[in-house]
Write an enzyme that holds these catalytic residues in place. Structure first.
Site: not given
Ligand code: ASP
Length: 273
Positions: A152, A180, A182-183, A203-204, A206
């Site tokens: 993100t 879907r 995410g966070d 980020t990561g 979600g």
């Molecule tokens: N956090 C984001 C999501 O899950 C994606 C990411 O940051 O890699 O949508």
């Protein structure tokens, strides 16, 4: 008077070696664009930085974002002002040119905090925001399909009045199911700001951020006096230990320097203060 500060990240992931330099440069350009607006306030700075990153094809937001399992781009974004806990967010966008602009419009409208899919697009059109053909976001289908995880983009700032703001924008995760969310458009999961304590952005994976309520948890730790560096490190440890998840976070406290932590191979970030 507070000491202004800005931190911008371009996503935590397994970034291919040959892209690392270019992604770092993209994040630094965005940091510069955000920092140029810090005089107009923390919100203006984070929105300018994220808006720029939505135009950087190597970053997973706006143009160049990852593809879902149907091979389409669906975008999420969120924004929060720590003054009055104002939030705006939008999810599952296919045709809004700058998702972060829609998040700001939702926040300014004030009736709701999160709009999704076709209703969000309608709101964007009715508010005169720039729309786009969904194909605009696809620049290199093969590369976008192969993005691992995804990453993100986000920014957190503190301005001279001590106001704190956070903005985030993403294509989500590669191969995600259509629909879907995410966070990143969920306050308390992927982002949070409270002028009394600080602001954070993640980020990561979600789903893990949502399950842990991680962004809100981090701000509670700031509230309890934990220093921003320990909050950042603790958050990625918590992700890994509790849910075997990976990711990264950025943190700005009421004073001091911005902090970042990640447990992925890389997370480009840049600071101005
Ligand atoms: N956090 C984001 C999501 O899950 C994606 C990411 O940051 O890699 O949508």
């Amino acid at each position: 008077m507070a000491r202004p500060a800005l931190i911008v990240h371009g996503g935590a992931g397994s970034i291919p070696e040959n892209e690392r330099g270019d992604r770092q440069a993209a994040v630094e350009r965005s940091r510069d664009e955000g920092w140029a607006r810090i005089g107009a306030g923390a919100l203006a700075a984070v929105v300018a930085a994220v808006r720029r990153m939505e135009d950087e094809p190597l970053l997973n937001a706006g143009i160049g974002a990852c593809l879902n399992s149907d091979g389409e781009v669906e975008l999420d974004a969120g924004v929060m002002e720590g003054d009055g806990l104002r939030v705006g967010a939008a999810a599952c966008l296919r045709d809004v040119r700058h998702p972060i602009d829609l998040a700001v419009a939702v926040m300014e409208d004030g009736r709701h905090v999160l709009l999704a899919a076709s209703g969000a697009s309608r709101f964007a059109r009715e508010h005169g925001l720039e729309m786009a053909d969904p194909s605009l976001f696809i620049t290199d289908r093969k590369r976008q399909q192969l993005l691992e995880g995804a990453d993100t983009v986000g920014a957190v700032a503190r301005d001279a009045d001590g106001r704190i703001a956070v903005a985030v924008s993403t294509g989500g995760r590669t191969g995600k199911l259509p629909g879907r969310v995410g966070d990143s458009p969920i306050a308390g999961a992927g982002f949070y700001a409270d002028d009394r304590f600080g602001g954070v952005c993640g980020t990561g994976q979600g789903e893990a951020y949502i399950r842990l309520g991680l962004a809100r948890l981090m701000v509670v730790e700031l509230q309890h006096g934990m220093d921003p560096a320990s909050v950042a490190k603790g958050a990625v440890d918590h992700l890994a230990k509790t849910l075997r998840a990976s990711g990264g976070v950025i943190v700005v406290g009421r004073e001091g320097s911005p902090q970042a932590a990640f447990n992925t191979p890389a997370m480009p970030f840049a600071i101005a203060e």
